[in-house]
Design an enzyme around this catalytic site. Sequence first.
Site, mmCIF file in Angstrom:
data_model
loop_
_atom_site.group_PDB
_atom_site.id
_atom_site.type_symbol
_atom_site.label_atom_id
_atom_site.label_comp_id
_atom_site.label_asym_id
_atom_site.label_seq_id
_atom_site.Cartn_x
_atom_site.Cartn_y
_atom_site.Cartn_z
ATOM 1 C CD GLU A 268 50.395 -0.986 13.002
ATOM 2 O OE1 GLU A 268 49.987 -0.881 11.832
ATOM 3 O OE2 GLU A 268 50.083 -0.183 13.911
ATOM 4 C CE LYS A 331 45.674 -1.778 9.539
ATOM 5 N NZ LYS A 331 46.467 -0.562 9.850
ATOM 6 C CB CYS A 381 46.870 -0.348 13.677
ATOM 7 S SG CYS A 381 46.933 1.460 13.847
#
Length: 536
Positions: A268, A331, A381
């Site tokens: 990430e 995300k 994440c």
Amino acid sequence: MGLLGSPWTAACATGLLLSAGFPSWHYAFAGWIALVPLLVHLDKVSFRTAFSLGFLAGFLHHLTTLYWITYVVSRYGNLPAALSTAVLCLLCAYLALYHALFFAAAQRWQRSQGLEVWGLPCLWIALEWGRAHLLTGFPWTNVGYTQTTLTPLLQTADLAGVYGVGWLVVLGNTVLARLITRRFALSHVCTAALCAMLFVGYGLWRQKSFEIPRQDPPQPLEVALVQGNIDQSVKWDPEYQKATLNIYENLSQAAVQDKPVDLLVWPETAAPFFYGYEDIPTRKLHDIATSVNVPILLGIPWVIPDGASPRLQNRAVLLHPDHGLVAFYAKRHLVPFGEYVPLKRVLFFVEKLVVAAGDFVPGKGPSVFPFKDTSVGVLICYEAIFPELARDAVRHGARVLVNLTNDAWFGRTAAPYQHLDIARWRAVETRVPLVRCANTGISAVFDATGKTVTALPLNVAATAKAAVFPGTKTPSFYVLYGDVFAWGCTLTALLCVVYGERARRRRFSKDAFWSLSKNSLAASFRLETAERRKGR
């Protein structure tokens, strides 16, 4: 005084035993006895005291499991130690409310063996499921995760997810508590034992089924993990930007030197710059892809032009050596106080931990990347702790899951190990291999049974290769139906609450009737006696 002395000592024991099942301790057996010390004391305390005892147990459990939050907010949020501790305590107090409700209900239901043995496990799962969705959700400490090391139980996740295993663990606690207090029916014990055997039997059978070679196995995807190990304190320093890209370039070159691979995976925000807005690092990134001549899947912050107020996204992009950016995923589930500030009008004084101007905006849905002969779904994440996101990607065609993360925030605490364990469950639930690449570790590849194919230790700059066999096109039960088990537990828990309260009111009315009748008879007897004496 009974098991572990006073109820308050028992509450502390319950909190600590719940924590003992999580990394770094990982004592799976502790989960099966964790609730017992407090459950056996509830017949001696009031409803309000039971609520307080449950709150204490939950608070201590989360304090000892999530202690790493003080490290994050003090080091990267620049908060003093006292305020960092206050932030942790506030979160633990909120999470402890769920345990308080559970033990308050347990105190109410102790007269009913059916409610205590079977209703409480459903209530626990209902509370966990609620905690996973309320206030953006935080399903980090689900009790099912304590059983990660028990492979047969882990395999049952493709039916009911982590909630199914959690239900079984709590059932074990309620049965054991009844056995200790000698208030049990043999039928309940036998039925609970049968449930445990069914779980273990299914898990063993499912594990064995994956050992049988597939009739038409797909071509494996040769993947190389690139763990840069960039310290978070310099990650966003412009002066360290060039050095960061050089580290990833050197590691990538080393990864493809001996044996060719199909895909390089970086973590990430591995590229710490705004793609397209900063020309020099953008060109450098393309040069790296061209030099290694292998597609790179990496995380990068992204700018969405919007007039005078550009917006930011946390993206994963697929960079092809010849065609440039060919796919991306934004995300969807952002980290509160990390990537945005919730209730910003109220918490106007709170700053984000991420060093970037403005709040990040979430993506709008899953994005599955066609790659070679398969499809890749990405989780960024924190998204790995939400089963519905992995399920959504697989339902849209993903046969390989990739989790890009930056656990440098956590330092050398238990958090990277906890995060790793949680990600493992997503592979088993969906029966799709999961490739996890973390900035400072722990990077790993899990197959469809959750077995570790390869891994890199924490806080090292290194690479690892693995042959990843895409999952089958036949979806697991969990992929098809999601958290139907958790929904069932929630409905059952609501029915138990209604039934328990009605039964309690009937008992109260009955007791009041007999008490009133007894008092009336006594009064009549006294009056008759007095009249007889007067007549004499």
